[in-house]
Design a protein around this motif. Structure first.
Motif, PDB file in Angstrom:
ATOM      1  N   SER A 119       0.815  -1.213   0.000  1.00  0.00           N
ATOM      2  CA  SER A 119       0.000   0.000   0.000  1.00  0.00           C
ATOM      3  C   SER A 119       0.849   1.264   0.000  1.00  0.00           C
ATOM      4  O   SER A 119       0.486   2.266  -0.617  1.00  0.00           O
ATOM      5  N   VAL A 120       1.977   1.217   0.675  1.00  0.00           N
ATOM      6  CA  VAL A 120       2.872   2.373   0.697  1.00  0.00           C
ATOM      7  C   VAL A 120       3.365   2.690  -0.715  1.00  0.00           C
ATOM      8  O   VAL A 120       3.419   3.857  -1.132  1.00  0.00           O
ATOM      9  N   PHE A 121       3.719   1.633  -1.456  1.00  0.00           N
ATOM     10  CA  PHE A 121       4.142   1.827  -2.849  1.00  0.00           C
ATOM     11  C   PHE A 121       3.028   2.498  -3.650  1.00  0.00           C
ATOM     12  O   PHE A 121       3.258   3.485  -4.373  1.00  0.00           O
ATOM     13  N   TRP A 122       1.806   1.957  -3.537  1.00  0.00           N
ATOM     14  CA  TRP A 122       0.726   2.476  -4.364  1.00  0.00           C
ATOM     15  C   TRP A 122       0.277   3.866  -3.925  1.00  0.00           C
ATOM     16  O   TRP A 122      -0.131   4.690  -4.759  1.00  0.00           O
ATOM     17  N   GLN A 123       0.350   4.157  -2.659  1.00  0.00           N
ATOM     18  CA  GLN A 123       0.027   5.512  -2.205  1.00  0.00           C
ATOM     19  C   GLN A 123       0.991   6.523  -2.822  1.00  0.00           C
ATOM     20  O   GLN A 123       0.584   7.609  -3.251  1.00  0.00           O
ATOM     21  N   GLU A 124       2.261   6.151  -2.879  1.00  0.00           N
ATOM     22  CA  GLU A 124       3.261   7.027  -3.497  1.00  0.00           C
ATOM     23  C   GLU A 124       3.005   7.150  -5.001  1.00  0.00           C
ATOM     24  O   GLU A 124       3.043   8.255  -5.553  1.00  0.00           O
ATOM     25  N   PHE A 125       2.744   6.033  -5.654  1.00  0.00           N
ATOM     26  CA  PHE A 125       2.522   6.058  -7.101  1.00  0.00           C
ATOM     27  C   PHE A 125       1.288   6.883  -7.462  1.00  0.00           C
ATOM     28  O   PHE A 125       1.282   7.632  -8.451  1.00  0.00           O
ATOM     29  N   MET A 126       0.230   6.772  -6.680  1.00  0.00           N
ATOM     30  CA  MET A 126      -1.040   7.420  -7.004  1.00  0.00           C
ATOM     31  C   MET A 126      -1.105   8.877  -6.578  1.00  0.00           C
ATOM     32  O   MET A 126      -2.068   9.572  -6.905  1.00  0.00           O
ATOM     33  N   GLU A 127      -0.101   9.349  -5.873  1.00  0.00           N
ATOM     34  CA  GLU A 127      -0.172  10.666  -5.229  1.00  0.00           C
ATOM     35  C   GLU A 127      -0.585  11.781  -6.179  1.00  0.00           C
ATOM     36  O   GLU A 127      -1.449  12.609  -5.853  1.00  0.00           O
ATOM     37  N   ASP A 128       0.004  11.858  -7.361  1.00  0.00           N
ATOM     38  CA  ASP A 128      -0.322  12.926  -8.307  1.00  0.00           C
ATOM     39  C   ASP A 128      -0.861  12.375  -9.622  1.00  0.00           C
ATOM     40  O   ASP A 128      -0.737  13.013 -10.671  1.00  0.00           O
ATOM     41  N   ARG A 129      -1.434  11.198  -9.555  1.00  0.00           N
ATOM     42  CA  ARG A 129      -1.940  10.571 -10.776  1.00  0.00           C
ATOM     43  C   ARG A 129      -3.438  10.328 -10.633  1.00  0.00           C
ATOM     44  O   ARG A 129      -3.867   9.406  -9.953  1.00  0.00           O
ATOM     45  N   ARG A 130      -4.221  11.166 -11.288  1.00  0.00           N
ATOM     46  CA  ARG A 130      -5.679  11.082 -11.178  1.00  0.00           C
ATOM     47  C   ARG A 130      -6.356  10.859 -12.529  1.00  0.00           C
ATOM     48  O   ARG A 130      -7.560  10.677 -12.590  1.00  0.00           O
ATOM     49  N   GLU A 131      -5.566  10.877 -13.625  1.00  0.00           N
ATOM     50  CA  GLU A 131      -6.177  10.877 -14.952  1.00  0.00           C
ATOM     51  C   GLU A 131      -6.636   9.495 -15.410  1.00  0.00           C
ATOM     52  O   GLU A 131      -7.622   9.385 -16.151  1.00  0.00           O
ATOM     53  N   ILE A 132      -5.917   8.444 -15.017  1.00  0.00           N
ATOM     54  CA  ILE A 132      -6.214   7.095 -15.492  1.00  0.00           C
ATOM     55  C   ILE A 132      -6.554   6.207 -14.300  1.00  0.00           C
ATOM     56  O   ILE A 132      -5.940   6.323 -13.242  1.00  0.00           O
ATOM     57  N   GLU A 133      -7.517   5.324 -14.494  1.00  0.00           N
ATOM     58  CA  GLU A 133      -7.857   4.385 -13.433  1.00  0.00           C
ATOM     59  C   GLU A 133      -6.825   3.261 -13.383  1.00  0.00           C
ATOM     60  O   GLU A 133      -6.479   2.681 -14.409  1.00  0.00           O
TER      61      GLU A 133
END
Length: 252
Positions: A119-133
């Motif tokens: 989850s820590v990895f994905w929280q970091e990856f998703m932090e500024d990525r909102r355009e694609i699911e």
């Protein structure tokens, strides 16, 4: 919307696009060589989509030699880099979703602490990525609970789950119907193929012993939910399409 995994030649993909109006789930950006020459690969993918006659696209992310659960900082860095390159390709090509493997290997990792670390990895990856699911797919996962745990911990509106019904059938000791029943509210993408429970054979629906009708009835049409047929032979793709269109699991 139904998609076909690009595991068959372009001309056969074109046939299914023209006949059934399906989209494409591209595997181009799961391959490191293509990521090494990203601009060229994006243009090549764009040309192939034009030839096949669709702009409906989902990407399958890298899964060889990468792992979002990596404890080694260099492996984690490589994983983040490869996933970021795939995301960049998705932005350029207008992809609706990107599928990433969970990385869970019950022979390598203890269940305790795994979801927290991933989850820590994905929280970091998703932090500024909102355009694609982004959708997280089960592969060797033995049960559905860890995936749900990761989903809840990441807690981002464009972070969902991908249920691969074939993987659940052959790699898990939990019935695929239980996977679908418990994860349905969080699953926005489904990988569709069959097997006999002994190996991941990716054959057409009805050619194995997966209770696919019961499983897919638990995953009906919903806003944003999509399905990809993930077979490696034209006849198996055809078998899946015929089975889906003959059933009422999602009204297709």
């Amino acid at each position: 919307m139904i998609y076909i995994s690009h595991l068959i030649p372009d001309e056969k993909m074109k046939f299914f696009v023209e006949k059934y109006g399906v989209g494409v789930e591209s595997i181009d950006f799961s391959i490191s060589d293509n990521l090494d020459q990203l601009s060229r690969s994006i243009e090549y993918c764009r040309e192939k989509l034009k030839y096949m006659g669709t702009d409906q696209l989902i990407l399958h992310g890298p899964f060889l030699d990468v792992n979002p659960c990596a404890y080694d900082s260099l492996v984690r860095e490589a994983t983040m880099t490869r996933f970021s390159q795939c995301y960049e390709a998705g932005l350029e090509l207008g992809a609706k979703k990107i599928v990433f493997h969970s990385g869970m290997n019950p022979y390598a990792y203890y269940k305790e602490g795994w979801a927290d670390h991933v989850s820590v990895f994905w929280q970091e990856f998703m932090e500024d990525r909102r355009e694609i699911e982004i959708v997280l797919e089960n592969v060797f996962d033995n049960d559905w609970e860890l995936l749900l745990d990761v989903y809840q911990r990441v807690n981002q509106p464009n972070f969902k789950l991908c249920l691969d019904i074939g993987h659940a059938h052959c790699y898990s000791t939990v019935d695929a119907r239980k996977w679908a029943e418990n994860l349905a509210p969080y699953v926005s993408h489904v990988h569709v193929h069959d097997n006999c429970g002994d190996r991941d054979s990716h054959i057409g629906l009805g050619k194995g012993n997966l209770p696919w009708k019961e499983v897919l009835k638990l995953l009906p049409q919903d806003q944003g939910r999509t399905w990809t047929i993930e077979c490696m032979k034209k006849e198996d793709v055809q078998a899946c399409l015929e089975s889906l269109y003959a059933s009422d699991f999602c009204g297709v």
